[in-house]
Every structure is written in C-alpha cells, then in structure tokens.
Design a protein around this motif. Structure first.
Motif, PDB file in Angstrom:
ATOM      1  N   ASN B 340       0.823  -1.209   0.000  1.00  0.00           N
ATOM      2  CA  ASN B 340       0.000   0.000   0.000  1.00  0.00           C
ATOM      3  C   ASN B 340       0.859   1.262   0.000  1.00  0.00           C
ATOM      4  OD1 ASN B 340      -2.739  -1.175   0.243  1.00  0.00           O
ATOM      5  ND2 ASN B 340      -1.907  -1.993   2.140  1.00  0.00           N
ATOM      6  N   ALA B 341       2.127   1.088  -0.302  1.00  0.00           N
ATOM      7  CA  ALA B 341       3.066   2.216  -0.263  1.00  0.00           C
ATOM      8  C   ALA B 341       4.282   1.888  -1.106  1.00  0.00           C
ATOM      9  CB  ALA B 341       3.487   2.482   1.180  1.00  0.00           C
ATOM     10  N   PRO B 342       4.957   2.901  -1.615  1.00  0.00           N
ATOM     11  CA  PRO B 342       6.115   2.667  -2.483  1.00  0.00           C
ATOM     12  C   PRO B 342       7.411   2.443  -1.704  1.00  0.00           C
ATOM     13  CG  PRO B 342       5.644   5.002  -2.358  1.00  0.00           C
ATOM     14  CD  PRO B 342       4.620   4.329  -1.496  1.00  0.00           C
ATOM     15  N   TYR B 343       7.301   2.032  -0.454  1.00  0.00           N
ATOM     16  CA  TYR B 343       8.492   1.805   0.363  1.00  0.00           C
ATOM     17  C   TYR B 343       8.609   0.342   0.765  1.00  0.00           C
ATOM     18  CZ  TYR B 343       8.856   6.858   0.756  1.00  0.00           C
ATOM     19  OH  TYR B 343       8.988   8.185   0.475  1.00  0.00           O
ATOM     20  N   ILE B 344       9.850  -0.151   0.696  1.00  0.00           N
ATOM     21  CA  ILE B 344      10.167  -1.493   1.168  1.00  0.00           C
ATOM     22  C   ILE B 344      10.997  -1.325   2.427  1.00  0.00           C
ATOM     23  CG2 ILE B 344      11.205  -3.695   0.561  1.00  0.00           C
ATOM     24  CD1 ILE B 344       9.016  -2.699  -1.408  1.00  0.00           C
ATOM     25  N   TRP B 345      10.596  -2.010   3.456  1.00  0.00           N
ATOM     26  CA  TRP B 345      11.225  -1.896   4.778  1.00  0.00           C
ATOM     27  C   TRP B 345      11.847  -3.249   5.103  1.00  0.00           C
ATOM     28  CZ3 TRP B 345      12.641   1.967   7.664  1.00  0.00           C
ATOM     29  CH2 TRP B 345      12.676   1.915   9.052  1.00  0.00           C
ATOM     30  N   LEU B 346      13.152  -3.268   5.240  1.00  0.00           N
ATOM     31  CA  LEU B 346      13.784  -4.580   5.433  1.00  0.00           C
ATOM     32  C   LEU B 346      14.564  -4.627   6.738  1.00  0.00           C
ATOM     33  CD1 LEU B 346      17.169  -4.489   4.519  1.00  0.00           C
ATOM     34  CD2 LEU B 346      15.989  -3.707   2.461  1.00  0.00           C
ATOM     35  N   LYS B 347      14.676  -5.831   7.250  1.00  0.00           N
ATOM     36  CA  LYS B 347      15.519  -6.032   8.450  1.00  0.00           C
ATOM     37  C   LYS B 347      16.957  -6.145   7.987  1.00  0.00           C
ATOM     38  CE  LYS B 347      13.478  -7.566  12.545  1.00  0.00           C
ATOM     39  NZ  LYS B 347      12.821  -8.564  13.402  1.00  0.00           N
ATOM     40  N   THR B 348      17.840  -5.412   8.633  1.00  0.00           N
ATOM     41  CA  THR B 348      19.248  -5.510   8.241  1.00  0.00           C
ATOM     42  C   THR B 348      19.759  -6.918   8.594  1.00  0.00           C
ATOM     43  OG1 THR B 348      19.970  -4.690  10.385  1.00  0.00           O
ATOM     44  CG2 THR B 348      19.685  -3.057   8.647  1.00  0.00           C
ATOM     45  N   PRO B 349      20.632  -7.462   7.755  1.00  0.00           N
ATOM     46  CA  PRO B 349      21.122  -8.816   8.022  1.00  0.00           C
ATOM     47  C   PRO B 349      22.170  -8.830   9.133  1.00  0.00           C
ATOM     48  CG  PRO B 349      22.141  -7.918   6.035  1.00  0.00           C
ATOM     49  CD  PRO B 349      21.186  -6.872   6.532  1.00  0.00           C
ATOM     50  N   ASP B 350      22.316  -9.949   9.758  1.00  0.00           N
ATOM     51  CA  ASP B 350      23.382 -10.164  10.758  1.00  0.00           C
ATOM     52  C   ASP B 350      23.376  -9.094  11.850  1.00  0.00           C
ATOM     53  OD1 ASP B 350      24.155 -12.221   9.015  1.00  0.00           O
ATOM     54  OD2 ASP B 350      25.448 -10.849   7.884  1.00  0.00           O
ATOM     55  N   LYS B 351      22.204  -8.616  12.190  1.00  0.00           N
ATOM     56  CA  LYS B 351      22.062  -7.598  13.252  1.00  0.00           C
ATOM     57  C   LYS B 351      22.956  -6.377  13.057  1.00  0.00           C
ATOM     58  CE  LYS B 351      20.119 -10.727  16.582  1.00  0.00           C
ATOM     59  NZ  LYS B 351      20.037 -11.212  17.940  1.00  0.00           N
ATOM     60  N   MET B 352      23.212  -6.043  11.804  1.00  0.00           N
ATOM     61  CA  MET B 352      23.961  -4.806  11.537  1.00  0.00           C
ATOM     62  C   MET B 352      23.114  -3.612  11.969  1.00  0.00           C
ATOM     63  SD  MET B 352      25.331  -5.502   7.671  1.00  0.00           S
ATOM     64  CE  MET B 352      26.581  -4.232   7.421  1.00  0.00           C
ATOM     65  N   THR B 353      23.784  -2.508  12.360  1.00  0.00           N
ATOM     66  CA  THR B 353      23.010  -1.299  12.622  1.00  0.00           C
ATOM     67  C   THR B 353      22.551  -0.737  11.269  1.00  0.00           C
ATOM     68  OG1 THR B 353      24.806   0.293  12.394  1.00  0.00           O
ATOM     69  CG2 THR B 353      24.525  -0.735  14.574  1.00  0.00           C
ATOM     70  N   SER B 354      21.574   0.152  11.317  1.00  0.00           N
ATOM     71  CA  SER B 354      21.038   0.725  10.086  1.00  0.00           C
ATOM     72  C   SER B 354      22.111   1.486   9.306  1.00  0.00           C
ATOM     73  CB  SER B 354      19.892   1.678  10.415  1.00  0.00           C
ATOM     74  OG  SER B 354      18.842   0.999  11.063  1.00  0.00           O
ATOM     75  N   TRP B 355      22.926   2.282  10.036  1.00  0.00           N
ATOM     76  CA  TRP B 355      23.960   3.062   9.347  1.00  0.00           C
ATOM     77  C   TRP B 355      25.083   2.176   8.821  1.00  0.00           C
ATOM     78  CZ3 TRP B 355      23.626   7.575   7.064  1.00  0.00           C
ATOM     79  CH2 TRP B 355      22.751   8.557   7.544  1.00  0.00           C
ATOM     80  N   ASP B 356      25.413   1.099   9.554  1.00  0.00           N
ATOM     81  CA  ASP B 356      26.422   0.154   9.048  1.00  0.00           C
ATOM     82  C   ASP B 356      25.935  -0.472   7.748  1.00  0.00           C
ATOM     83  OD1 ASP B 356      28.193   0.653  11.036  1.00  0.00           O
ATOM     84  OD2 ASP B 356      27.762  -1.154  12.215  1.00  0.00           O
ATOM     85  N   PHE B 357      24.669  -0.827   7.714  1.00  0.00           N
ATOM     86  CA  PHE B 357      24.122  -1.424   6.494  1.00  0.00           C
ATOM     87  C   PHE B 357      24.091  -0.392   5.368  1.00  0.00           C
ATOM     88  CE2 PHE B 357      20.621  -3.019   3.740  1.00  0.00           C
ATOM     89  CZ  PHE B 357      21.186  -4.253   3.402  1.00  0.00           C
ATOM     90  N   PHE B 358      23.822   0.872   5.724  1.00  0.00           N
ATOM     91  CA  PHE B 358      23.862   1.949   4.723  1.00  0.00           C
ATOM     92  C   PHE B 358      25.245   2.003   4.065  1.00  0.00           C
ATOM     93  CE2 PHE B 358      25.087   6.221   3.476  1.00  0.00           C
ATOM     94  CZ  PHE B 358      24.008   6.661   2.718  1.00  0.00           C
ATOM     95  N   ASP B 359      26.291   2.014   4.907  1.00  0.00           N
ATOM     96  CA  ASP B 359      27.656   2.097   4.390  1.00  0.00           C
ATOM     97  C   ASP B 359      28.006   0.848   3.571  1.00  0.00           C
ATOM     98  OD1 ASP B 359      28.075   4.561   5.595  1.00  0.00           O
ATOM     99  OD2 ASP B 359      28.817   3.680   7.460  1.00  0.00           O
TER     100      ASP B 359
END
Lengths: 404, 404
Positions: B340-359
């Motif tokens: 119902n929205a153009p966004y996909i929300w995913l769980k980062t793998p291996d319990k990475m923080t959000s910013w670590d996964f960003f990098d």
C-alpha cells in the motif's frame, strides 16, 4: 486534551487585506453597475515579461522529459539562481555576499513571517510605524508582543518608531533598546526611504547594541535616487547585524508566481551560534524549495532580455506613480512617496480617519485604496494608493478623485 | 542584545537526508567510476504526465496576457482546485468535507512542519516510531519535546509508539495520554498501514481523549487493499478530531513542482476556538499561496486524462516495489511494506546497525538506501528502499544486492 496557541487569540480582527476584500465584495454585490478601480492591495497587473514566459515554457518542457525532469530542489535553492542573484544583486553593487548565504524561498511574505522563529522568546522587536503588518502579526503569534490596547491599537511589548511627515519619514532611534529591528526600505506603505548615510547609522546602531536588523527590500527595484542603497550590505558592518529579504513580486510581477530569497550572512552570530546555520536548518526541516520551473523564471529575471523588459515594466508603474502623485497634488492633497517606491501616501482630507476615507473613496469614486491605520497607529490619518494598476486605471481613478 | 531560539540548538546533528546526501557525495568523489543507484530519498523519477504538462503550458500562456494574468492567489487556494479536491478526494469517498476546509499549500512538508504552531506549548505529542522526521523536529524547534538522550536517541517529552515487526506494524494506544497524535498512513518509512477498522479505533481514541490527530496521507495513491481508508474522514467522528495533510508529490510526481493541501474541518474546536480559523489566519499572515500555474497543474491531476496517466505512473512504481520486495525475499531478507506504499522496509542482516548497512550497501553494491534509525529509535536494525527509481535501476539494484 489538546490546547491551542493562545497567542493567536490575541490577534485583533482579521488581516488588513482580507478586511478590505470583504468590504469591496460587499460594495460590489450591492452596486453591480459600478466599475471599481483597485489601487489597494499592492498587486501587479502587467503580464509576465517575454523572457520569463520563455524560461517557464522551457522549464515545463524539461519536466516532461525523463532526462531533464527535476524532483526535490537543493535545500538552499538551485545554484544557477543563487549565482545569478549574487552576481547581479550583490557583486555588481560591491556587496560581499556568497551564494551559500542566499536562501531561495516561495516569497518574501513567508520569509518575513518565519524569520522571527530564529530568535529568543524574550527578544524585543522594533518596527517602523506604519509598516507592512506581517512583522508585528507574526510576532504576536509567537507571543513576543505583550498586551494589545484596543483603543490605541498598540502592543505593550513592541517598540514603535513613528515614521511620519513630522520627522520627514526618518525614524529616530528608539528610547528603549530593541533586539530585533524590522526595516522595510523603501517603506511599505509610505513609499519613502532612507538615504544611504541614514541607513548606515542604523547599521552602526544595531552593531553597537547587538541587535539584528531584518531588512525587507521588496521594493528595491523602484529606487530612483542615487544616494539610496539597494541593499543593506552596501553599508559597512551589515554582515554582522543584518538579514535581507528580497522578493520577485514587485520587480518582475511574480505575485502569483511566488519567488523570493533571504540573505543570512555567515558573520551574523550570537554567542558563537550561526544564525545562517539555524535558517538552513529551518529550510531543511520545514520547507521543500520553490518549484524548479519558478526558479528558472527567477534566473530569467537576470538575463539581458529579462533585465531590459523588467526595467520597462518598472518604468511603467513609476509613470503611474507620477500620474497619481501629481494628480493628487493638483486636487489639493498632501502626498508623499512615489519616487523610490510604487506607493503614494496621502494625508486624508478634513482630518477624516483612514477607514472613513476608505469608505468615502469606495462609495463616491469607486476607488479602492488602503487605510493607513491598517499599517500601524501612526498610519492613522493617512491613506495608501498603489501604482500597480494599469495606466488607464490610474488616470481614470485620478479623474474621479479630482471630481469629488 | 538579541538571543536565538535555543530549542534549535537541541536538534541533534543535521537532517537525515542532508547527512545521506553528504555521505553519497563523499563516496562519489572518491569513486568517480562507480555508478550509484539511488533508492534513498523518496524522490520520484518519472517525468510529469502529459495532461499536467499541457495544463502548465496553458497557464504559463495565461500569465503572458494582461487579460488572463493572475497576481496574488486567494488565501485558501483557487476555488477550481479546491472544488476538484473536494469532488475527487472526498465526496467520491463519501467524506463530508467542504471546499472552505481545504487549504492549498506549497507541499506537505511545509504543512507538516507548520501545523504544530496552532497548538499550545505544553501539548504532548505522540508519534509512530519509526516515522518521517519532520513531526518531531518541528516540535523540537517549538520547544515541546523535552530533553534529548543521545544514547537512546529519545526525547523525554515525546510519546513514541513503536511500529515494528513485533506488533505487526500496528501501534498500540500509548500508556500516557497524548494531546497531538501524528499518524502517517500509509507509513513512511515502513510502507505498512492500518486497515479502516484499526484507524477507526484511533479516531475514537482521539475523540475520547480530546486529542487531535495530524493525519499525513501523502502516500494515499499507493493504497491497493480494499479495507484501507484513503482519507481519515472515511472514519466516523474524524471531523471533530482530525487534520489531514495531502501531497501531490507522490501521486503526481510534484516533488519539484510543489503542491499540497491540508484539510481542517470546521468541527475541530477546543473551548469554542476553531482550529480551522486559526489555520486560515496563519495562511493569511505567513503564506501567499501556491503559484497559479502550479494550482492549474494540480487541477489537471483530477482531469480524466490526468487520472488515467497518473494511475499508470503509480502502477509503474508499484511494479518496482514488487521487483524490490520479491528480489530481497529471494536473497533471504525479511521484508515489509510495498503493498500500500512505495516503500520497502527490510531487516538488516546479521544484526547490523542501520547506518552500518547503509555504508555496506553504498560501498559494496553502490546502492543508496535510508537507514531506519534515521526515522526514530525503533527504526534501528531496519532499512528503507524506495520504489521511486526507474524499473531498470530497481532491477539492477536488486541484481547487485543478490550478488553480495
């Protein structure tokens, strides 16, 4: 239970131009045969200049093509526009202003209303009296203005600086020291301004008192006298005390296009806090830029063709100013302004109040002007006519007034 | 001496998308050969639809002709647009909303940021966590949010309503009673939403507790499920407790065109004070309308041709959402939203923080997304990808992620 911002409830009546609009609408519906001439609201009547129309069409076409389509604009505005502003409005006048001190917005009204948000709740504001109502009203909404006295129409915590025929429209430094000083120069509504030497005194005063000047230069394009500054940054020391607000509404007819900008120099700081960075943060958080196509239209204002066409447009309005001013003089009125601004400020005849003269002019001449008292207590007994009508309308309005 | 609004100084770091922009720029300048795919900022990529381009050109031509030139717009917005909104967005869904309850603006970001100004300084706000950062940040600037705890990234005076996989993205009523409740539905960033029955419970809750709901429906056009309300006014009783904010950015690609509106029903009152009248006063005092040409573009959104073309555009983006969601699932990710929205929300793998996964994603796949923690403490460990890229880019991004 939610509560409301009680400061809003202190605002007396409704906004000046809404009240005028309602009065005129009522008169029109009661007198459908009368042809009303509107010289009230400072709204332009000449169409957009060809160079601007061309830029708008071109930008619209870019938005139709995936390779040139533009989404969110950069926070401060597109660089092409900020660079054109710096070159033409500042460098050309030897003002030391950089592109990252320019914040492009949807117009001077938003910026004039929002800028107070950067300052502390206890800051004491000073305004010329009379002046554009947004400065005081936006501070009322923020709770800075104290208590309103209905009889005198004065806020207890606002420093009013009378700017009238008595002081030749040059405000004196106030007895109490203000923290935030609003200067609208050339002034709306009086159509008068300060010369550069007098403006320099205000810059010095602000620096000495660590006050900030909010300098609204919306009518800059109408300056015709040599000794008048076009920007406050022509004055020495303004970078440490002044914010300048500019509009494209009056120099380019953008009242319905919506574009303006605000200059916040990096040297404007208090206790090490950069006011420029605060404004950047506000822009990034509560605003999403002026439309791309409108920013391209703004760029065209500074093109060679645009400059030539707009000079003609300004001349056209200033010709109207002359028609109105000379006509009123001939009819025996005492008049001011109209030399460096598109506004004529007249003394109401026979000591009529401003609103009585408004009704008189509407009923007898079917001409709409703006009551001076709507701009502050010292505007009582004055009246504003704008030069933004067509030449035909300006001539006819004056004929009607002369025949009263 | 002037002072600054000290609330601004409490804001931690800079605005989320500015930080992302800086990180990406740094990566780009260090790796000029890498082709970056941007699925970070929720900015559209498809050009404006033909019906809108046509309306823009036509309106530009009107601005070139003295007989059709338009200056200042009416305070609430042009009636042609407000009527089209009422007919299509409200009457068509049996919502009882009148044209004089619609306030046309330059976009949902300005309105979301400014709306808090109508409420008392002691109002306690509640937000879904994670959510669009403007709600909290604009309340920080107004001094309503208390003290910030850097370690937990929590404001002492904000009620956070976790909206995570644990509660199936349906927030619970908070333990403490809020005064102002922000609901962004479909939610940015999680891409999830409430069904109508659950939304009705929030309307009832707000009415019982005399709270006001700020309902941000910017992603309404992406709703595909039958049991989801497109407007909060589909719920019984919403007229006495809800303000709805709408955008043209996502349904019509207006991120660089700038148009939105806010609905404030006349029945929304506290102690007899009309919140609608307060918002009208703010509009009249601190805003001067969206551009005429842009309002005409908005009208074209509701034309038959416009509706058909925009439906295709929304379908295009939702096809991307499907590509991303299915691709991530295939790659072993846990994913939400995208229906119902153009966004996909995913769980980062291996319990990475959000910013670590960003990098990680930027460096290894050259794909830009948005760290979930940027949207609130409960966003930590999540990551947002948008469907607003091109199909080609979405496919390639997923190929790269699968190959990691």
């Amino acid at each position: 239970m939610f509560t409301v911002n009680e400061n809003y409830l202190k605002l007396p009546g409704s906004y000046l131009f809404s009240t005028i609009g309602k009065k005129v609408a009522a008169f029109e519906s009661a007198n459908p045969d009368k042809k009303i001439i509107r010289l009230g609201i400072g709204d332009v009547t000449q169409p957009l200049a060809p160079a601007i129309i061309e830029a708008l069409h071109k930008a619209v076409d870019e938005m139709a093509d995936p390779s040139t389509f533009r989404g969110y604009a950069p926070d401060l505005g597109y660089e092409f526009l900020r660079k054109a502003i710096v070159e033409n409005d500042y460098k050309a006048r030897n003002c030391d202003i950089e592109a990252d001190e320019i914040f492009v917005s949807d117009g001077a009204k938003s910026d004039s209303g929002n800028i107070q948000e950067l300052f502390g709740p206890d800051c004491r504001i000073a305004v010329c009296d009379p002046v554009y109502p947004v400065y005081v009203d936006s501070n009322v909404m923020a709770g800075r203005t104290g208590v309103y006295d209905k009889a005198t129409e004065v806020w207890s915590n606002v420093i009013y600086m009378p700017t009238t025929a008595e002081n030749n429209f040059v405000p004196e430094f106030p007895k109490e020291t203000p923290d935030v000083i609003y200067l609208c120069l050339p002034n709306n509504p009086t159509g008068t301004t300060l010369n550069k030497a007098d403006l320099q005194k205000w810059v010095d005063y602000a620096n000495e008192n660590k006050a900030v000047i909010i300098y609204d230069a919306a009518y800059e394009a109408y300056i015709s006298e040599e000794d008048v500054a076009h920007s406050i940054y022509e004055c020495e020391g303004a970078r440490t005390c002044a914010i300048e607000i500019r509009s494209f509404s009056k120099n380019a007819g953008f009242t319905g296009v919506r574009l303006g900008f605000t200059v916040v120099p990096k040297d404007l700081k208090v206790d090490g806090v950069s006011v420029r960075d605060m404004w950047a943060r506000r822009h990034g958080t509560k605003f999403n830029g002026a439309p791309y196509i409108v920013q391209r239209a703004g760029e065209a204002v500074y093109s060679e063709a645009g400059k030539a066409q707009l000079k003609e447009q300004v001349n056209y309005y200033m010709q109207n100013a002359k028609i109105i001013k000379e006509g009123l003089k001939d009819a025996g009125y005492t008049v001011f302004g109209g030399v460096n601004a598109p506004y004529i400020w007249l003394k109401t005849p026979d000591k009529m109040t401003s609103w009585d003269f408004f009704d008189f002019l509407l009923e007898k001449a079917n001409v709409v002007g703006t009551p001076g008292s709507g701009f502050g207590p010292s505007g009582e007994g004055y009246f504003r006519l704008t030069a933004f009508g067509t030449q035909e309308a300006s001539l006819e309005a004056l004929e009607r007034i002369k025949n009263l």
